[in-house]
Design a protein around this motif. Sequence first.
Motif, short mmCIF file in Angstrom:
data_model
loop_
_atom_site.label_atom_id
_atom_site.label_comp_id
_atom_site.label_asym_id
_atom_site.label_seq_id
_atom_site.Cartn_x
_atom_site.Cartn_y
_atom_site.Cartn_z
N SER B 61 -1.87 12.79 -11.75
CA SER B 61 -2.80 13.52 -12.59
C SER B 61 -2.57 15.03 -12.46
O SER B 61 -2.45 15.55 -11.36
CB SER B 61 -4.23 13.16 -12.19
OG SER B 61 -5.12 13.82 -13.03
N GLY B 62 -2.52 15.73 -13.60
CA GLY B 62 -2.31 17.18 -13.57
C GLY B 62 -0.89 17.59 -13.88
O GLY B 62 -0.60 18.78 -13.98
N SER B 76 -0.30 14.45 -17.94
CA SER B 76 -1.02 13.39 -17.25
C SER B 76 -2.32 13.98 -16.71
O SER B 76 -2.34 15.09 -16.18
CB SER B 76 -0.14 12.86 -16.11
OG SER B 76 -0.93 12.12 -15.22
N ASN B 77 -3.41 13.29 -16.89
CA ASN B 77 -4.69 13.70 -16.32
C ASN B 77 -5.49 12.44 -16.01
O ASN B 77 -4.96 11.33 -16.20
CB ASN B 77 -5.42 14.68 -17.27
CG ASN B 77 -5.71 14.07 -18.63
OD1 ASN B 77 -5.87 12.86 -18.73
ND2 ASN B 77 -5.75 14.89 -19.65
N PRO B 78 -6.74 12.56 -15.52
CA PRO B 78 -7.46 11.34 -15.14
C PRO B 78 -7.58 10.31 -16.24
O PRO B 78 -7.79 9.11 -15.97
CB PRO B 78 -8.84 11.88 -14.72
CG PRO B 78 -8.58 13.27 -14.28
CD PRO B 78 -7.46 13.77 -15.12
N ASN B 79 -7.42 10.73 -17.51
CA ASN B 79 -7.50 9.76 -18.62
C ASN B 79 -6.25 8.88 -18.69
O ASN B 79 -6.27 7.84 -19.33
CB ASN B 79 -7.65 10.48 -19.95
CG ASN B 79 -8.95 11.22 -20.04
OD1 ASN B 79 -9.95 10.79 -19.47
ND2 ASN B 79 -8.93 12.35 -20.73
N TYR B 152 -4.48 8.13 -24.61
CA TYR B 152 -3.82 8.15 -23.29
C TYR B 152 -3.46 6.74 -22.90
O TYR B 152 -4.15 5.77 -23.27
CB TYR B 152 -4.75 8.75 -22.24
CG TYR B 152 -4.91 10.26 -22.38
CD1 TYR B 152 -4.07 11.13 -21.70
CD2 TYR B 152 -5.93 10.78 -23.18
CE1 TYR B 152 -4.23 12.48 -21.81
CE2 TYR B 152 -6.09 12.14 -23.30
CZ TYR B 152 -5.24 13.00 -22.61
OH TYR B 152 -5.40 14.34 -22.73
N LYS B 154 -3.47 4.29 -19.88
CA LYS B 154 -4.00 4.13 -18.52
C LYS B 154 -2.94 3.46 -17.66
O LYS B 154 -2.41 2.42 -18.03
CB LYS B 154 -5.24 3.23 -18.57
CG LYS B 154 -6.55 3.99 -18.80
CD LYS B 154 -7.02 4.66 -17.53
CE LYS B 154 -8.39 5.32 -17.74
NZ LYS B 154 -8.63 6.36 -16.72
#
Lengths: 514, 155
Positions: B61-62, B76-79, B152, B154
């Motif tokens: 993430s990030g 990329s992120n928490p989603n 996104y 997962k």
Amino acid sequence: MRTSGLPAFAENLRQLPANLKASFSRHDAPTSDRSRSQAVFSNLFLHIHSTRTHVNSLRLRATFGLGVAAFSLFMILVGTGILLMVYYTPSTDLAYNSMKDIHYIVPTGRFIRNIHRWAAHLMVATVLLHMCRIFYTASYKAPREFNWILGMILLVLTLALSFTGYLLPWDQLAFWAITIGANIAASPRELTDALGITAYFDPGGMQKELLLGASTVGQDALTRFYLLHVMVLPLALSAVAGVHFWRIRKDGGLGRPGVTMTAAGKGASVGVPATMPEDAPRKTYGLMCVVRDRSEATDQDPIDTVPSWPYLLRAELLVFMVTMFACVALALISDAPLKEMANPAVPENPAKAPWYFLGLQEMVSYSAFMGGLIIPVVVILGLGLIPYLDREPEDAGVYFSGPRGRKVALRTTVFATIAAVLSVAIPVNYGWLRNWFPGISQLVVILINPGSLLTAAYAAWSILVLHRTGSTRLGAIALFTCFVVGFVILTYVGTSLRGPNWDFYWSQADWPVH
Amino acid sequence: MPQRLEPDLVERRDFLGLAGIWAAAVAILGSVLGMLRLPKPSVLPETGSRIRIGRPDEFPSGTTRAYPEHQVLVLSNPNGVAAISMECTHLGCVVAKTETGFSCPCHGSAFNADGEVVTGPAPRTLRWLEVGQTVDGRLIVDAKREVSPGTYLKV
């Protein structure tokens, strides 16, 4: 008793040079006005001229030689273009290297390429100036309306030739200019996207695919642009230019002062020679200068005309030599640029087209669909239809049609300058609709932009002038002057005042360094 | 006067002549249209549009990673993981990543971090591309398949 054929054969052999020359030229040595007229009349290449030319057509101020200069430049472009084709290879792997060969290795290659490039720039400028000359002297009026349309077609072909030639070096500038150009062709998608019908009806995508032969600029695009540049467009331009010249003759010669057009379309001098028989077919009039008989009208000069040979041909040769000199001098002073090899991953910043497209690029920076497609089409159509919407009978050849026209042109210049400067200054200083109303509909953003408002303002001004003066000619002068001023100012802004990210900079020295 | 019940008859010669001319005109027009079919390619010369970008654990993430040769940015992120095309929706220049989003060098369009138009002539949001997984779990981006913005994967 049979006589020998040898003496006759020997005599023929002796006469061969003289007979060869006679069969070649089909007329006597051009030593008299009559035989020179015959030479013009009976030669395929010279007979696009009339045998006699009106003295007013030969004055510098009447034409400034711009039409002949434009065609001279076309001939120079054909000549240098054929020479460049000797070494140029239209392949994405080899094109750039063959350009480098031409520039650094081929004898006189750099010089010829410089001439080709300068002649192309000059041709666009000359064609535009030629259009201004025709317009302001009212030379588009009946019976020359259709020749004005042919001129518009020639303008579009000239620009298309410049644009297709632009891709061929396959350098960064070429690649990104053509990417932008092809996406302008695809920009009807903006509208179909906003309406949500792209999946069913996609004229933009179709145009782009026809132009590029692929979805991105690559080998297929290079092949197609090469074909258009060296073959299709030059042939089309030659054909249309031929008709353009032929129509000058058929529509009564060049527009010039002191001549009133008759219904039949032939330019007769204000004082028609009394000896000219009223019911004679007008077409024989030109022939009478050549054909000797005992009619009173023959064998004497029609009023105010001179033999085309030598007066007109000499003037044309002079224009050709001046044009040639300009190309050669510019080619010696300044080299044609060649940037790094095309790199599809990194665009040029700023990616600028040649100067004559930068006004267009300025409008494209508001909206691709309106600025790149709709406004240019409206402008071309609007200019092309001028002769049909302004039918006031008028003598051709007087600049601005006299003092009233000059006044209208002057006031229009002031108005058009203010409007064009505002259309650039407001978005630069205050932003535009999307900055003011972030959630605004895309359709509104496309339709209402500085470029379309400027076009609308110009149209409204012309209609106002038309209404107030009661003259369609003055309305046309207002419209055309708006076009000229708008073109000049937007071109200047695009050329000199736009830097990286198409941001506004007063000078190139202020561009950010990175 | 031609009447409805007694129309002017076309002379037989005229009829045959006109029929001949129209037949020739239709034939010429038809062949020209047929010839114009040739320049419109039925197969576009393209390389594969699927880009292998690696295993999901390479994109914590990030992460933001650009693939300039494909003009794709993977973030990329928490989603989850998503891919945004860096081809400007205005006229096809390659946008540059900035601190707040994206900016186009050609005509000054600017986009926020989600690719939405902030200013400039771009008519629409940058294209979001489909991110998928192969059977062994590696991530692939399909540069030809557009998905709605904010999609996104997962992982």
